[in-house]
Design an enzyme around this catalytic site. Structure first.
Site, short mmCIF file in Angstrom:
data_model
loop_
_atom_site.label_atom_id
_atom_site.label_comp_id
_atom_site.label_asym_id
_atom_site.label_seq_id
_atom_site.Cartn_x
_atom_site.Cartn_y
_atom_site.Cartn_z
N CYS A 68 -23.37 12.61 74.73
CA CYS A 68 -23.38 11.85 73.50
C CYS A 68 -24.44 10.69 73.69
O CYS A 68 -24.95 10.02 72.58
CB CYS A 68 -22.13 11.27 73.09
SG CYS A 68 -21.06 12.50 72.70
N CYS A 173 -6.32 -21.56 82.75
CA CYS A 173 -7.44 -21.07 83.26
C CYS A 173 -8.47 -22.32 83.61
O CYS A 173 -9.01 -22.59 84.21
CB CYS A 173 -8.23 -20.18 82.32
SG CYS A 173 -7.47 -18.78 81.60
N HIS A 177 -10.66 -24.12 86.51
CA HIS A 177 -12.10 -23.73 86.28
C HIS A 177 -12.79 -24.64 85.46
O HIS A 177 -14.07 -24.74 85.56
CB HIS A 177 -12.42 -22.37 85.54
CG HIS A 177 -11.80 -21.24 86.53
ND1 HIS A 177 -12.31 -21.16 87.62
CD2 HIS A 177 -10.95 -20.43 86.28
CE1 HIS A 177 -11.87 -20.03 88.37
NE2 HIS A 177 -10.97 -19.60 87.48
N CYS A 222 -6.43 -13.56 88.53
CA CYS A 222 -6.23 -14.89 88.19
C CYS A 222 -4.92 -14.97 87.55
O CYS A 222 -4.23 -15.99 87.97
CB CYS A 222 -7.46 -15.58 87.54
SG CYS A 222 -8.77 -16.08 88.51
C1 HEC Z 1 -18.49 12.85 71.94
C2 HEC Z 1 -19.29 11.78 71.94
C3 HEC Z 1 -18.93 10.85 73.05
C4 HEC Z 1 -18.77 10.95 74.41
C5 HEC Z 1 -18.66 12.36 75.26
C6 HEC Z 1 -18.69 9.55 75.07
N1 HEC Z 1 -18.75 8.72 74.12
FE1 HEC Z 1 -18.90 6.67 74.43
N2 HEC Z 1 -19.09 6.37 72.50
C7 HEC Z 1 -19.06 7.48 71.43
C8 HEC Z 1 -18.73 6.73 70.11
C9 HEC Z 1 -18.52 7.54 68.85
C10 HEC Z 1 -18.89 5.44 70.27
C11 HEC Z 1 -18.81 4.45 69.33
C12 HEC Z 1 -19.99 3.80 68.95
C13 HEC Z 1 -20.24 2.67 68.08
O1 HEC Z 1 -19.36 2.50 67.30
O2 HEC Z 1 -21.16 2.07 68.08
C14 HEC Z 1 -19.00 5.19 71.80
C15 HEC Z 1 -19.35 3.91 72.44
C16 HEC Z 1 -19.47 3.76 73.81
C17 HEC Z 1 -19.89 2.62 74.38
C18 HEC Z 1 -20.28 1.04 73.66
C19 HEC Z 1 -21.43 1.47 73.06
C20 HEC Z 1 -22.05 0.21 72.22
O3 HEC Z 1 -23.38 0.30 71.80
O4 HEC Z 1 -21.38 -1.02 72.37
C21 HEC Z 1 -19.98 2.85 75.60
C22 HEC Z 1 -20.37 1.87 76.74
C23 HEC Z 1 -19.66 4.17 76.15
N3 HEC Z 1 -19.26 4.92 74.80
C24 HEC Z 1 -19.54 4.79 77.16
C25 HEC Z 1 -19.28 6.06 77.33
C26 HEC Z 1 -19.02 6.49 78.76
C27 HEC Z 1 -19.48 6.04 80.01
C28 HEC Z 1 -18.67 8.00 78.50
C29 HEC Z 1 -18.32 9.12 79.77
C30 HEC Z 1 -17.16 8.67 80.39
C31 HEC Z 1 -18.75 8.32 77.09
N4 HEC Z 1 -18.93 6.98 76.34
C32 HEC Z 1 -18.55 9.33 76.40
C33 HEC Z 1 -19.09 8.68 71.73
C34 HEC Z 1 -19.00 9.32 72.73
C1 HEC Z 2 -4.96 -22.02 90.23
C2 HEC Z 2 -6.37 -21.74 90.03
C3 HEC Z 2 -6.91 -20.84 89.19
C4 HEC Z 2 -6.57 -20.49 88.04
C5 HEC Z 2 -5.19 -20.88 87.07
C6 HEC Z 2 -7.22 -19.45 87.63
N1 HEC Z 2 -8.22 -18.95 88.28
FE1 HEC Z 2 -9.82 -17.97 87.98
N2 HEC Z 2 -10.44 -18.08 90.00
C7 HEC Z 2 -9.72 -19.15 91.02
C8 HEC Z 2 -10.39 -18.89 92.29
C9 HEC Z 2 -9.82 -19.53 93.45
C10 HEC Z 2 -11.52 -17.85 92.03
C11 HEC Z 2 -12.49 -17.43 93.06
C12 HEC Z 2 -13.67 -18.22 93.35
C13 HEC Z 2 -14.53 -17.69 94.37
O1 HEC Z 2 -14.68 -16.46 94.39
O2 HEC Z 2 -15.13 -18.38 95.06
C14 HEC Z 2 -11.61 -17.62 90.55
C15 HEC Z 2 -12.56 -16.89 89.98
C16 HEC Z 2 -12.70 -16.61 88.65
C17 HEC Z 2 -13.82 -15.95 88.02
C18 HEC Z 2 -15.14 -15.50 88.43
C19 HEC Z 2 -16.05 -16.84 88.46
C20 HEC Z 2 -17.30 -16.35 89.02
O3 HEC Z 2 -18.25 -17.50 89.46
O4 HEC Z 2 -17.89 -15.36 89.12
C21 HEC Z 2 -13.45 -15.95 86.66
C22 HEC Z 2 -14.26 -15.49 85.35
C23 HEC Z 2 -11.97 -16.37 86.53
N3 HEC Z 2 -11.68 -16.82 87.76
C24 HEC Z 2 -11.60 -16.39 85.29
C25 HEC Z 2 -10.32 -16.95 85.12
C26 HEC Z 2 -9.35 -16.86 83.95
C27 HEC Z 2 -9.94 -16.27 82.60
C28 HEC Z 2 -8.12 -17.74 84.16
C29 HEC Z 2 -7.12 -17.68 82.98
C30 HEC Z 2 -6.42 -16.64 82.73
C31 HEC Z 2 -8.37 -18.18 85.49
N4 HEC Z 2 -9.48 -17.50 86.21
C32 HEC Z 2 -7.21 -18.86 86.09
C33 HEC Z 2 -8.87 -19.97 90.62
C34 HEC Z 2 -7.89 -19.76 89.43
#
Ligand code: HEC
Ligand code: HEC
Length: 273
Positions: A68, A173, A177, A222
């Site tokens: 697809c 979060c 953060h 997290c």
């Molecule tokens: C029979 C057809 C079909 C197959 C097989 C299929 N998909 Fe899809 N896929 C779709 C359709 C329909 C959508 C929704 C498209 C839309 O609404 O834009 C979609 C959407 C997606 C999207 C989001 C695309 C976007 O533009 O945001 C991703 C990523 C994706 N598929 C990954 C996969 C992956 C990885 C596989 C295999 C594991 C897979 N698909 C297998 C039909 C398929």
């Molecule tokens: C108590 C502290 C704490 C809280 C609460 C927390 N995190 Fe984190 N988060 C961390 C730590 C520690 C790391 C790892 C930092 C590193 O890899 O050096 C991290 C990493 C991340 C990263 C990756 C950032 C990067 O630079 O790639 C994301 C995204 C993230 N947290 C999202 C969230 C979200 C969403 C929530 C709330 C649901 C949340 N965190 C709550 C401590 C926290």
């Protein structure tokens, strides 16, 4: 400041750390630095594995992703830059982890009620496929739009999750953060993923644990690590509680963060501690 706020600060040893985006090269273990200098990123193994599944993993109905979406992901180029977004065919806002699962169960013949398949998807297929699909957007700018009513609803929920203080320690979060960004907790510098647009390097390879993680893995962890998912926390029951995969709150906060990362250039797989 409230007493609780002081307690929270007490947990975190002071110390200035620059808001780290990806990891500074000097901080990498030596063997990794050498590999990178040879042009070998340990995360590329996952991209290759995902490419292989994409072309060769057949569903019960004989279809592959390529059936697809085209050879070499031709029709998915740029898709990841716009996700999470609303999809009409599943009537939901999906991130990459959920979108691929839905494609496999809806379009490839895998049974959505089959728990064994779901487990296999979550453990084996999900991360490589997500990493491969994400890599098809490398070099492109993140461009998440909030237009559809369901996107608006999820965005609001994500914002709420980001700022809500919950769990045993009343962390949020934003608390870690934004308020505490730049400080250290358990020897890790706290990044500010909203300000730093760090969604651009996810999925990322975590060299500390030799694992590739999607943003769902990062966020779910997290939540778990800081007991955020619970309003009331029962020490016996809930010591370590992770929200389930595809939880609405998780996808919502991903949408919130990725929207904040708009304009950031996608560069995956990333490299984090
Ligand atoms: C029979 C057809 C079909 C197959 C097989 C299929 N998909 Fe899809 N896929 C779709 C359709 C329909 C959508 C929704 C498209 C839309 O609404 O834009 C979609 C959407 C997606 C999207 C989001 C695309 C976007 O533009 O945001 C991703 C990523 C994706 N598929 C990954 C996969 C992956 C990885 C596989 C295999 C594991 C897979 N698909 C297998 C039909 C398929
Ligand atoms: C108590 C502290 C704490 C809280 C609460 C927390 N995190 Fe984190 N988060 C961390 C730590 C520690 C790391 C790892 C930092 C590193 O890899 O050096 C991290 C990493 C991340 C990263 C990756 C950032 C990067 O630079 O790639 C994301 C995204 C993230 N947290 C999202 C969230 C979200 C969403 C929530 C709330 C649901 C949340 N965190 C709550 C401590 C926290």
């Amino acid at each position: 400041m409230k007493k609780k706020g002081l307690l929270v600060l007490g947990v975190i040893a002071g110390g200035a750390v620059a808001g780290t985006l990806a990891v500074a090269k000097e901080k990498l273990p030596e063997h990794l630095r050498e590999l990178l200098e040879l042009g070998m990123h340990p995360g590329h193994v996952f991209v290759d594995e995902g490419r292989d599944y994409y072309h060769n993993l057949k569903g019960p109905n004989g279809k592959t992703c390529a059936t697809c979406h085209g050879q070499d992901g031709a029709k998915l180029v740029g898709a990841y830059a716009k996700m999470p977004r609303y999809y009409k065919d599943i009537d939901a806002v999906a991130d990459i982890d959920l979108r691929i699962y839905k494609c496999m169960t809806k379009y490839m013949g895998f049974d959505p009620k089959d728990k064994k398949f779901k487990k296999k998807y979550l453990k084996t297929y999900r991360v490589p496929l997500a990493t491969y699909v994400a890599s098809l957007s490398n070099g492109m700018k993140i461009d998440v739009k909030i237009q559809h009513p369901k996107e608006k609803e999820m965005y609001e929920l994500g914002k709420k999750v980001w700022f809500t203080r919950a769990g045993a320690r009343e962390f949020s979060c934003a608390m870690c953060h934004m308020v505490l960004a730049g400080r250290r907790i358990r020897l890790q510098g706290l990044p500010n993923p909203v300000k730093a647009k760090s969604y651009n390097h996810w999925p990322a390879y975590r060299f500390g644990s030799d694992k590739m993680w999607t943003m769902e893995d990062r966020v779910r962890t997290c939540f778990r690590a800081y007991f955020l998912f619970l309003n009331k926390w029962d020490e016996k029951k809930d010591w370590v509680k992770t929200p389930p995969f595809f939880a609405k709150e998780v996808i919502a906060v991903e949408l919130y963060m990725k929207h904040a990362s708009n304009g950031g250039v996608i560069e995956v797989p990333g490299l984090v501690r």
